[in-house]
Design a protein around this motif. Sequence first.
Motif, mmCIF file in Angstrom:
data_model
loop_
_atom_site.group_PDB
_atom_site.id
_atom_site.type_symbol
_atom_site.label_atom_id
_atom_site.label_comp_id
_atom_site.label_asym_id
_atom_site.label_seq_id
_atom_site.Cartn_x
_atom_site.Cartn_y
_atom_site.Cartn_z
ATOM 1 N N CYS A 19 12.528 -56.690 33.955
ATOM 2 C CA CYS A 19 11.687 -57.893 33.378
ATOM 3 C C CYS A 19 10.566 -57.839 32.739
ATOM 4 O O CYS A 19 10.235 -58.575 31.637
ATOM 5 N N TYR A 22 10.827 -56.910 29.058
ATOM 6 C CA TYR A 22 11.181 -58.040 28.214
ATOM 7 C C TYR A 22 10.025 -58.756 27.989
ATOM 8 O O TYR A 22 9.741 -59.455 26.897
ATOM 9 N N ASP A 26 7.706 -59.903 24.165
ATOM 10 C CA ASP A 26 7.783 -61.380 23.783
ATOM 11 C C ASP A 26 6.874 -61.700 23.073
ATOM 12 O O ASP A 26 5.693 -61.857 23.670
ATOM 13 N N HIS A 78 10.865 -69.915 27.425
ATOM 14 C CA HIS A 78 12.177 -69.375 27.585
ATOM 15 C C HIS A 78 13.071 -70.547 26.498
ATOM 16 O O HIS A 78 13.013 -71.722 26.722
ATOM 17 N N ALA A 156 22.210 -56.706 31.174
ATOM 18 C CA ALA A 156 20.930 -57.204 30.478
ATOM 19 C C ALA A 156 20.921 -58.677 30.597
ATOM 20 O O ALA A 156 19.748 -59.305 30.952
ATOM 21 N N THR A 157 22.008 -59.469 30.696
ATOM 22 C CA THR A 157 21.790 -60.818 31.040
ATOM 23 C C THR A 157 21.267 -61.097 32.426
ATOM 24 O O THR A 157 20.445 -61.932 32.652
ATOM 25 N N LYS A 160 17.524 -60.700 32.139
ATOM 26 C CA LYS A 160 17.033 -61.642 31.528
ATOM 27 C C LYS A 160 16.846 -62.918 32.371
ATOM 28 O O LYS A 160 15.894 -63.577 32.412
ATOM 29 N N GLU A 161 17.849 -63.385 33.017
ATOM 30 C CA GLU A 161 17.862 -64.483 34.033
ATOM 31 C C GLU A 161 16.853 -64.285 35.050
ATOM 32 O O GLU A 161 16.177 -65.133 35.546
ATOM 33 N N ARG A 163 14.264 -62.271 34.940
ATOM 34 C CA ARG A 163 12.844 -62.599 34.416
ATOM 35 C C ARG A 163 12.625 -64.061 34.332
ATOM 36 O O ARG A 163 11.450 -64.559 34.709
ATOM 37 N N ARG A 164 13.711 -65.172 34.055
ATOM 38 C CA ARG A 164 13.410 -66.285 33.822
ATOM 39 C C ARG A 164 12.956 -66.777 35.404
ATOM 40 O O ARG A 164 11.813 -67.791 35.558
#
Length: 320
Positions: A19, A22, A26, A78, A156-157, A160-161, A163-164
Amino acid sequence: MIFSVEMIYVLMGIIVLGCSFYIFMDKTNNRRFTSGGFYFLYSITLMFGAVIPSFYIGFLVIIMVLIIAGGGLRKSDHIEEDAALKEERRKRFGGSLFLPAILIPVLTIVFSKLFANVKIGGLALLDQTNVTMVALGLACIIAIITAMTMTKSTPATTIKESRRLLESIGWAVVLPQLLATLGTIYAAAGVGTVVSNTVKTFIPENSLFWIVVVFCLGMALFTMIMGNAFAAFPVMAAGIAIPMLINQFDANPNHIAAISMFAGYCGTLMTPMAANFNIVPAALLDLKDKNHVIKVQTPTALIVLVFNIVLMYVLVSFKI
């Protein structure tokens, strides 16, 4: 053991580390380096907390606090998926979307009850000192794999989730660990003895009612300070429950333990320090008033706290 609690922490650290990468990349986040650094340091404490000396872990935590205090932690903007696409997926999966979430509590119970004492080749399957924690970790891993299989997503998904969600929680993600540490420090520093001496100074030792009142209120107040009833309990137990209620009034330890934790939970409902219960839900729901959850819960908490005081007094008085 084959599966230890340290393995779970290492896995958590790896996810947080991903996370942080990423966030570092950003460019839309004008605090990406400090924000990414915060989560990078957090991942280090999770992955290597068992091997890095406590002094250096504390140093890393201080840096994290400075990042927060300096406004260096910022939530990224996001890009949400198209609402029509979300709705199409919801209709396609239907109720099965809840399967990964349901698997977590179910598998935690199964693993902790059925496999707690299982041994393979002379080695315990689960860490015997943290069976429930390891079972929860394994259940989460299986739930993640199940969700990936259902949605045909990639690791990877998942990152990413994660991280959100992590950014939605923000600084509060580290609060449970910090508060648990605070409880240990309080107990080691002899705060319980100070509480005991203070109570003896102002309240007659033979006044059961007022001792019960102070004990339950103390559990609630210390929980509000520490954010965790488990952290407050050792302090109040050492200061009041054991020397006064149990030794002096011959109270049932089981009753005292159960009701005191319940009183502590009343404090949990009324404090922002209990981030997992009060701050995180407000953040995830994007509530304008971050203390709205606390305001709604406070009347109920006070009523339940009074009930706990009365219940404990009756049980101890009549030796039930």
